[in-house]
Design a protein around this motif. Structure first.
Motif, PDB file in Angstrom:
ATOM      1  N   THR A  89      32.147  -2.677   8.411  1.00 21.17           N
ATOM      2  CA  THR A  89      31.265  -3.456   9.282  1.00 21.17           C
ATOM      3  C   THR A  89      31.495  -4.927   9.052  1.00 21.17           C
ATOM      4  O   THR A  89      30.746  -5.595   8.376  1.00 21.17           O
ATOM      5  N   GLU A  90      32.570  -5.411   9.652  1.00 21.61           N
ATOM      6  CA  GLU A  90      32.877  -6.825   9.449  1.00 21.61           C
ATOM      7  C   GLU A  90      31.977  -7.705  10.293  1.00 21.61           C
ATOM      8  O   GLU A  90      31.777  -8.862   9.990  1.00 21.61           O
ATOM      9  N   VAL A  91      31.492  -7.150  11.388  1.00 21.19           N
ATOM     10  CA  VAL A  91      30.731  -7.975  12.304  1.00 21.19           C
ATOM     11  C   VAL A  91      29.264  -8.033  11.896  1.00 21.19           C
ATOM     12  O   VAL A  91      28.557  -8.948  12.242  1.00 21.19           O
ATOM     13  N   GLY A  92      28.851  -7.071  11.138  1.00 21.37           N
ATOM     14  CA  GLY A  92      27.460  -7.046  10.738  1.00 21.37           C
ATOM     15  C   GLY A  92      26.890  -5.671  10.974  1.00 21.37           C
ATOM     16  O   GLY A  92      27.492  -4.867  11.676  1.00 21.37           O
ATOM     17  N   PRO A  93      25.763  -5.403  10.395  1.00 20.60           N
ATOM     18  CA  PRO A  93      25.209  -4.057  10.448  1.00 20.60           C
ATOM     19  C   PRO A  93      24.566  -3.742  11.795  1.00 20.60           C
ATOM     20  O   PRO A  93      24.278  -2.592  12.077  1.00 20.60           O
ATOM     21  N   ASP A  94      24.382  -4.745  12.634  1.00 25.06           N
ATOM     22  CA  ASP A  94      23.586  -4.490  13.837  1.00 25.06           C
ATOM     23  C   ASP A  94      24.441  -4.135  15.045  1.00 25.06           C
ATOM     24  O   ASP A  94      23.942  -4.050  16.144  1.00 25.06           O
ATOM     25  N   ASP A  95      25.751  -3.948  14.855  1.00 25.40           N
ATOM     26  CA  ASP A  95      26.550  -3.613  16.028  1.00 25.40           C
ATOM     27  C   ASP A  95      26.482  -2.114  16.255  1.00 25.40           C
ATOM     28  O   ASP A  95      27.059  -1.334  15.525  1.00 25.40           O
ATOM     29  N   GLY A  96      25.724  -1.724  17.269  1.00 25.87           N
ATOM     30  CA  GLY A  96      25.519  -0.295  17.489  1.00 25.87           C
ATOM     31  C   GLY A  96      26.487   0.227  18.521  1.00 25.87           C
ATOM     32  O   GLY A  96      26.123   0.510  19.645  1.00 25.87           O
ATOM     33  N   LEU A  97      27.772   0.354  18.168  1.00 20.52           N
ATOM     34  CA  LEU A  97      28.734   0.894  19.135  1.00 20.52           C
ATOM     35  C   LEU A  97      28.535   2.401  19.221  1.00 20.52           C
ATOM     36  O   LEU A  97      28.662   3.109  18.235  1.00 20.52           O
ATOM     37  N   LYS A  98      28.240   2.860  20.436  1.00 22.20           N
ATOM     38  CA  LYS A  98      28.086   4.307  20.613  1.00 22.20           C
ATOM     39  C   LYS A  98      29.448   4.891  20.976  1.00 22.20           C
ATOM     40  O   LYS A  98      30.156   4.332  21.791  1.00 22.20           O
ATOM     41  N   VAL A  99      29.783   6.004  20.354  1.00 20.13           N
ATOM     42  CA  VAL A  99      31.069   6.626  20.659  1.00 20.13           C
ATOM     43  C   VAL A  99      30.808   7.949  21.366  1.00 20.13           C
ATOM     44  O   VAL A  99      30.122   8.820  20.839  1.00 20.13           O
ATOM     45  N   ALA A 100      31.324   8.099  22.605  1.00 20.63           N
ATOM     46  CA  ALA A 100      31.133   9.340  23.361  1.00 20.63           C
ATOM     47  C   ALA A 100      32.422  10.147  23.295  1.00 20.63           C
ATOM     48  O   ALA A 100      33.489   9.641  23.649  1.00 20.63           O
ATOM     49  N   ARG A 101      32.309  11.373  22.815  1.00 22.73           N
ATOM     50  CA  ARG A 101      33.516  12.193  22.683  1.00 22.73           C
ATOM     51  C   ARG A 101      33.291  13.574  23.272  1.00 22.73           C
ATOM     52  O   ARG A 101      32.176  13.948  23.554  1.00 22.73           O
ATOM     53  N   ASP A 102      34.391  14.289  23.448  1.00 23.96           N
ATOM     54  CA  ASP A 102      34.296  15.668  23.885  1.00 23.96           C
ATOM     55  C   ASP A 102      35.085  16.510  22.895  1.00 23.96           C
ATOM     56  O   ASP A 102      36.273  16.755  23.085  1.00 23.96           O
ATOM     57  N   PRO A 103      34.422  16.927  21.822  1.00 25.62           N
ATOM     58  CA  PRO A 103      35.165  17.562  20.716  1.00 25.62           C
ATOM     59  C   PRO A 103      35.950  18.782  21.178  1.00 25.62           C
ATOM     60  O   PRO A 103      36.999  19.095  20.620  1.00 25.62           O
ATOM     61  N   GLY A 104      35.448  19.464  22.233  1.00 26.33           N
ATOM     62  CA  GLY A 104      36.143  20.669  22.693  1.00 26.33           C
ATOM     63  C   GLY A 104      37.573  20.374  23.121  1.00 26.33           C
ATOM     64  O   GLY A 104      38.475  21.174  22.939  1.00 26.33           O
ATOM     65  N   ARG A 105      37.767  19.186  23.715  1.00 26.87           N
ATOM     66  CA  ARG A 105      39.093  18.861  24.227  1.00 26.87           C
ATOM     67  C   ARG A 105      39.968  18.198  23.168  1.00 26.87           C
ATOM     68  O   ARG A 105      41.114  17.887  23.425  1.00 26.87           O
ATOM     69  N   GLU A 106      39.374  17.947  22.003  1.00 29.78           N
ATOM     70  CA  GLU A 106      40.159  17.287  20.964  1.00 29.78           C
ATOM     71  C   GLU A 106      40.816  18.293  20.028  1.00 29.78           C
ATOM     72  O   GLU A 106      41.393  17.919  19.018  1.00 29.78           O
ATOM     73  N   GLN A 107      40.701  19.588  20.376  1.00 28.71           N
ATOM     74  CA  GLN A 107      41.312  20.596  19.508  1.00 28.71           C
ATOM     75  C   GLN A 107      42.804  20.686  19.798  1.00 28.71           C
ATOM     76  O   GLN A 107      43.296  21.710  20.233  1.00 28.71           O
ATOM     77  N   ILE A 108      43.491  19.608  19.573  1.00 31.62           N
ATOM     78  CA  ILE A 108      44.933  19.582  19.857  1.00 31.62           C
ATOM     79  C   ILE A 108      45.671  19.486  18.530  1.00 31.62           C
ATOM     80  O   ILE A 108      45.383  18.598  17.723  1.00 31.62           O
ATOM     81  N   GLU A 109      46.582  20.447  18.322  1.00 25.19           N
ATOM     82  CA  GLU A 109      47.330  20.444  17.064  1.00 25.19           C
ATOM     83  C   GLU A 109      48.549  19.537  17.198  1.00 25.19           C
ATOM     84  O   GLU A 109      49.300  19.631  18.154  1.00 25.19           O
ATOM     85  N   LEU A 110      48.723  18.673  16.218  1.00 21.35           N
ATOM     86  CA  LEU A 110      49.833  17.730  16.275  1.00 21.35           C
ATOM     87  C   LEU A 110      50.693  17.874  15.027  1.00 21.35           C
ATOM     88  O   LEU A 110      50.208  18.254  13.972  1.00 21.35           O
ATOM     89  N   VAL A 111      51.952  17.571  15.183  1.00 19.94           N
ATOM     90  CA  VAL A 111      52.788  17.373  14.007  1.00 19.94           C
ATOM     91  C   VAL A 111      53.196  15.915  14.037  1.00 19.94           C
ATOM     92  O   VAL A 111      53.972  15.494  14.883  1.00 19.94           O
ATOM     93  N   THR A 112      52.614  15.145  13.148  1.00 22.28           N
ATOM     94  CA  THR A 112      52.807  13.710  13.235  1.00 22.28           C
ATOM     95  C   THR A 112      52.473  13.093  11.888  1.00 22.28           C
ATOM     96  O   THR A 112      52.134  13.790  10.936  1.00 22.28           O
ATOM     97  N   ASP A 113      52.572  11.754  11.813  1.00 23.43           N
ATOM     98  CA  ASP A 113      52.143  11.077  10.600  1.00 23.43           C
ATOM     99  C   ASP A 113      50.655  10.762  10.755  1.00 23.43           C
ATOM    100  O   ASP A 113      50.278   9.821  11.437  1.00 23.43           O
ATOM    101  N   ALA A 114      49.838  11.586  10.111  1.00 19.92           N
ATOM    102  CA  ALA A 114      48.393  11.512  10.341  1.00 19.92           C
ATOM    103  C   ALA A 114      47.838  10.146   9.944  1.00 19.92           C
ATOM    104  O   ALA A 114      47.010   9.580  10.657  1.00 19.92           O
ATOM    105  N   ASP A 115      48.298   9.587   8.834  1.00 16.47           N
ATOM    106  CA  ASP A 115      47.729   8.325   8.365  1.00 16.47           C
ATOM    107  C   ASP A 115      48.017   7.196   9.342  1.00 16.47           C
ATOM    108  O   ASP A 115      47.152   6.391   9.660  1.00 16.47           O
ATOM    109  N   ARG A 116      49.273   7.179   9.816  1.00 12.22           N
ATOM    110  CA  ARG A 116      49.649   6.120  10.742  1.00 12.22           C
ATOM    111  C   ARG A 116      48.878   6.224  12.059  1.00 12.22           C
ATOM    112  O   ARG A 116      48.401   5.234  12.596  1.00 12.22           O
ATOM    113  N   LEU A 117      48.763   7.458  12.570  1.00 12.00           N
ATOM    114  CA  LEU A 117      48.053   7.650  13.837  1.00 12.00           C
ATOM    115  C   LEU A 117      46.588   7.254  13.671  1.00 12.00           C
ATOM    116  O   LEU A 117      45.994   6.598  14.528  1.00 12.00           O
TER     117      LEU A 117
END
Lengths: 902, 127
Positions: free
Chosen positions: A760-788
């Protein structure tokens, strides 16, 4: 035979059709058509011309009027054998102009006038409704033939219930398979395939009944010929005027019927299919009519006096107790009726939604075409609703007219009604002088005359015209008698109607066309249509540069859907030699975009939508010159020059872009040097100041600790900056080694979100809401996980720092496409201005001069390098409302990443 | 009577360091961090000496300097400019707009103190 069996067989047959349609749709989506696009399927789908009227009614017609039924086949046969003259041009125009319906065709030809579209739509709805009623009637009648008297819970002969069930079932089918996608130029493979199957069923059924009659009841062809000679049919005389009128009407109908236009032009895959259809379709019609006369003759002989000849096809096998054959015949009739209703409803629904609903909807919205939101849903809903409405109309007409008239007469009334489009259609195809006002005048005149002399009287004496009115004319005006206009008595009512409606229609069309002056857009469209084979002039309705590409993209996304629209813009940008999604808004591009839109919502609406953004189109002298045939030679020469100058223009555009980029980069570089100096000196200032203070001593314990802490923090800040610089330099020099491994996209996103939550570099009051669809994120990858993950952290962190919305929100959408995972990060802030979108991925670029975010403008540059190493990409996605980034990464980074890392 | 200095600077750690150095010498140190409102703050209570950073949020230190030199109340106010950019161009700009002294970060504590005291004493020679 049990009536329940009949019902279950029908239901089974319907289920089979659903399955065929579903399979064809799936196949088309998977492998893109294949044999679904063969000329055979195309020809069979044309058989939607043969409705229940043909299947049942032709026999009845033959029993009543001898060979006259054959005229209904002669007209189309003439049109098809002469396909080179007319059909080829019609189909070519339909394809080049991306025509969606007959109404769209007329509207597009006459300067994309929506009023003409509405006019043709009304005509088509009024002309087709009785025809749909006819189909419902035929299904009901044929059910009635099988009905056991006094059925307990359902009287199948009761038109109210049977008709209703059939209409509802057809509506469901059409909605399911006819409104899958919006673009009418993408074929409805499912529907077309089902119709092709039905075409085979009805042909086989009729041929089977015919064979049964010839060899089962009679003793072969010789016997049949003898019976025909002895029957009353042999005595009928050919009435030349009626024959001419009927052949003309059926020929006109095959061009003008909305359902025929749908299968003939809109669903056409390939002009070459017409060549096959030109002999195969007449052959099909010939086989359909082969046994009509034998069945009629044998039916008249064998069945009791007063039996309905329209149902001989069913009653003959039933009487001889060939129940299986009767069932097949029933299915044949059922097929004929359903295929007609499905295609007609589909065609009418396209017209109603494109020419009536969409214009009203767009007008009712403030902000017009650029407004955010998806209108595809609106169009599809409008289309579904229209399908239901068209079928409801057909049903109501059927109930209202009482189902009493002989089948054939309703069919003819419809044919003459839709034939009123013919003068405007042919005039439009072959005569440059035809104008919008002329077409409107012709259509209205023909429509009014048709309604007056044929349609309204067809309701009989209970209808709107009383017997006195028919006999004496309205208000006793003798020369206005509906069936004897201008006092010309004694004509056959049908011929009378064809003659007067088409004549007055044509006179009005030509007369008004000659006296009115076409608008420039009409001239352009007219030349494009009439000269479709000679040259393909770009219809330059647009002027350069007045439209923002981003606004156009927003609008296109609403109609074509985000991925198609983005693909279109990207491909145009790349042919212009530009990267990204925003091409220059050249007149050619506007034209191309308008055509793509037209395929979904019709020419008039598409034109209006583009005009809302690009300003009203202007057609200059230069454009009109292009239209003039006299200027053809000059044109060819100038075309060549233009091709050269286009090439130059493309090169210049590339140079201009490159130069602009270099200039911006140079400015950026200076700015960066200041920036990096500032970033390094600021922490060093604190370090030096406090270390001097500490060295002097004399401080109390707590101050001493605090000052040492500040020195420590600032040292870390320095380190991080240097780390970023080194990271980037290493990535750029390709010295980094990837550690590939299996990972799940959702997990990486989880990690990234958790990590940014901690940062939290900007401060504790930045309430960024993140909207996701976990069902569609079930994608298997072969990649460099740390870099991605590092890339994701950066993007989420940026949204956190720079999203300036009241309630900042970040949407993360993931999906799989072509062996790649595509992840979009879209926030709801004010986005990045178009002029900066090109440089945000450059090193050291930071859009604001302020150090609010505490970075040195290296984050996105690092992201870009990482994605390059991983064999993927990261790019800015314009037109999403806020700042939007698209990360594309191969599912298995393996080879492509290794290559990229070389 | 108190010698009053106003420090316009946005880095909290640097504010703390300068405040410590000057207040130990008997200065009353006021601070202000926002570039866009800095001119108003100076004009509302003109200090004895102004220490002005160049890179500020909202408005650049050079713009602030120019506006202050344009106002009669602050036309002769002793001003020390600080910058972390350290490029020759910045020094030229500062001189053109009328800064009395110019220092680059990081600075020596004693030098800052000497400069501020010299400015207060009316020694306005360019260093």
């Amino acid at each position: 035979m049990s009536f329940n069996l009949l019902v279950s067989v029908s239901l089974g047959y319907v289920a089979l059709l659903f399955m065929v349609a579903a399979l064809a749709d799936r196949r088309a989506r998977r492998v893109g058509g294949g044999w679904l696009r063969s000329p055979l399927v195309y020809t069979l789908s044309l058989s939607v011309y043969c409705t229940a009227w043909t299947f049942y009614g032709a026999v009845g017609y033959a029993a009543r009027s001898g060979l006259e039924f054959i005229t209904i086949y002669l007209g189309p046969t003439l049109v098809f054998t002469g396909w080179w003259l007319l059909l080829r041009k019609l189909v070519r125009v339909g394809r080049t102009q991306r025509i969606t319906s007959i109404a769209d065709m007329i509207s597009s030809r006459y300067g994309k006038s929506n009023r003409l579209g509405v006019l043709v739509t009304i005509l088509a709805v009024v002309g087709t409704t009785p025809y749909i009623a006819l189909q419902l009637q035929s299904v009901t009648l044929s059910f009635g033939v099988f009905a056991a008297p006094g059925a307990e819970f359902w009287d199948p002969a009761d038109p109210a219930s049977t008709g209703l069930w059939v209409a509802a079932g057809l509506a469901v089918f059409t909605i399911l398979f006819g409104t899958r996608n919006l673009n009418s130029n993408e074929r409805h493979h499912g529907v077309v395939m089902a119709i092709a199957v039905e075409a085979v069923v009805k042909l086989v059924a009729l041929m089977a009944v015919g064979c049964f009659v010839v060899w089962g009841i009679a003793d072969g062809p010789a016997d049949i010929l003898a019976r025909i000679d002895n029957s009353a049919l042999a005595g009928w005389q050919i009435n030349p005027t009626r024959w001419a009128g009927l052949i003309f009407t059926s020929a006109a109908a095959i061009l003008c019927l909305p359902r025929m236009f749908q299968v003939l032009v809109v669903e056409n895959e390939d002009e070459a299919h017409l060549g096959v259809a030109s002999w195969a379709f007449p052959l099909y019609l010939c086989m359909m009519s082969l046994f009509v006369v034998p069945i009629a003759v044998v039916g008249l002989e064998h069945l009791p006096e007063g039996a309905n000849p329209d149902l001989f096809v069913l009653t003959l096998p039933l009487k001889e107790n060939w129940n299986g054959l009767a069932m097949l015949a029933f299915l044949g009739g059922f097929s004929s009726a359903t295929s007609m209703v499905i295609v007609a409803a589909l065609a009418l629904a396209t017209m109603v939604s494109n020419h009536v609903v969409m214009p009203v909807y767009l007008n009712s919205r403030q902000g017009g075409a650029t407004m955010a939101g998806d209108v595809r849903g609106v169009v599809l809903r409008a289309r579904r609703f229209s399908i239901a409405a068209v079928l409801a109309l057909g049903y109501l007409y059927y109930r209202f007219s009482g189902g009493s008239a002989a089948l054939a007469s309703i069919g003819l009334i419809s044919f003459v009604g839709v034939s009123q489009v013919l003068p405007a259609l042919l005039g439009g195809l072959f005569w440059r002088g035809g104008t919008r006002a002329g077409a409107a005048a012709g259509l209205v005149t023909g429509f009014v005359v048709w309604a007056y002399v044929l349609f309204l009287p067809s309701f009989g004496t209970d209808g709107p015209f009383s017997p006195t009115m028919l006999a004496e004319g309205p208000f006793g005006i003798h020369w206005l008698r509906p069936q004897a206009l201008f006092g010309i008595d004694g004509m056959d009512p049908f011929v009378h109607a064809v003659f007067w409606s088409i004549l007055l229609n044509t006179v009005a069309f030509c007369g008004v066309s000659i006296r009115t002056f076409p608008t420039p857009l009409e001239r352009l469209q007219g030349a494009q249509v009439v000269n479709v084979f000679e040259h393909t002039l770009g219809a330059r309705g647009w002027t350069r540069g007045s439209a923002e590409a981003e606004d156009l993209l927003m609008m296109a996304q609403r109609i074509l859907g985000p991925s198609d629209a983005q693909a279109l813009f990207q491909s145009e940008a790349s042919t212009q030699g530009k990267l990204g999604y925003l091409p220059e808004t050249t007149p050619e591009f506007l034209d191309r975009l308008e055509r793509e839109l037209a395929a979904s919502v019709g020419a008039a609406t598409a034109h209006a939508m583009v005009a809302q953004i690009a300003g009203s189109s202007t057609v200059g002298v230069e454009d009109l010159m292009r239209v003039a045939d006299e200027a053809q030679q000059i044109l060819e020469y100038s075309n060549r020059l233009e091709a050269q100058s286009k090439e130059l223009e493309r090169t210049a555009r590339k140079l201009r872009d490159a130069n602009q980029k270099l200039t911006e980069l140079s400015i950026q570089k200076d700015a960066f040097l200041s920036q990096i100096s500032h970033e390094l000196r600021t922490p060093m200032t604190s370090v030096r100041a406090f270390s001097e203070i500490l060295r002097e001593g004399g401080l109390d314990e707590s101050d001493q600790g605090r000052y040492a802490g500040i020195i420590h923090d600032e040292a870390i800040r320095l380190t991080r900056l240097l780390d970023d610089l080194l990271d980037l330099s290493v990535l750029e020099n390709a010295q980094v080694s990837l550690s590939l491994g299996a990972a799940r996209l959702g997990d990486l996103l989880d990690r990234a979100i958790a990590a940014t939550g901690a940062l939290t570099e900007v401060g504790p009051d930045d309430g960024l809401k993140v909207a996701r669809d976990p069902g569609r994120e079930q994608i298997e990858l072969v990649t460099d996980a740390d870099r991605l993950t590092q890339v994701f952290i950066n993007l989420i962190g940026n949204a956190k720092k720079y999203c300036d919305a009241q309630e900042p929100e970040l949407r993360i959408r993931a999906r799989q496409r072509d062996g790649r995972a595509v992840i979009d990060f879209i926030d709801n802030g004010s986005g990045i201005p178009a002029r900066s979108q090109d440089i945000i991925f450059e090193k050291f670029s930071r859009l604001s001069d302020q150090s609010a975010a505490g970075g040195a403008g290296l984050g996105l540059a690092i992201c870009r390098e990482i994605m390059l190493r991983l064999g993927g990409s990261i790019e800015y996605l314009p037109g999403q409302g806020g700042a939007a980034f698209r990360v594309t990464v191969p599912l298995a980074a393996g080879r492509s990443a290794a290559q990229a890392a070389q | 009577m108190g010698k009053r200095v106003l420090l316009v600077e946005d880095e909290p750690n640097i504010i703390e360091a300068i405040r410590f150095i000057l207040s130990r010498d008997g200065w009353v140190v006021d601070t202000h961090s926002d570039g866009s409102t800095a001119v108003d703050t100076v004009l509302s209570a003109v200090p004895d000496v102004l220490v002005l950073d160049v890179m500020l949020p909202g408005k650049s230190g050079f713009d602030i300097l120019r506006e202050l030199r344009g106002a009669s109340a602050t036309a002769d106010l002793p001003i020390l400019m600080l910058t972390a950019k350290g490029q020759g161009r910045d020094r030229e700009l500062a001189e053109r707009y009328g800064a009395n002294r110019f220092m680059t970060k990081p600075f020596s504590n004693s030098e800052v103190l000497e400069t501020v005291n010299a400015l207060q004493a009316g020694v306005t020679d360019q260093a």
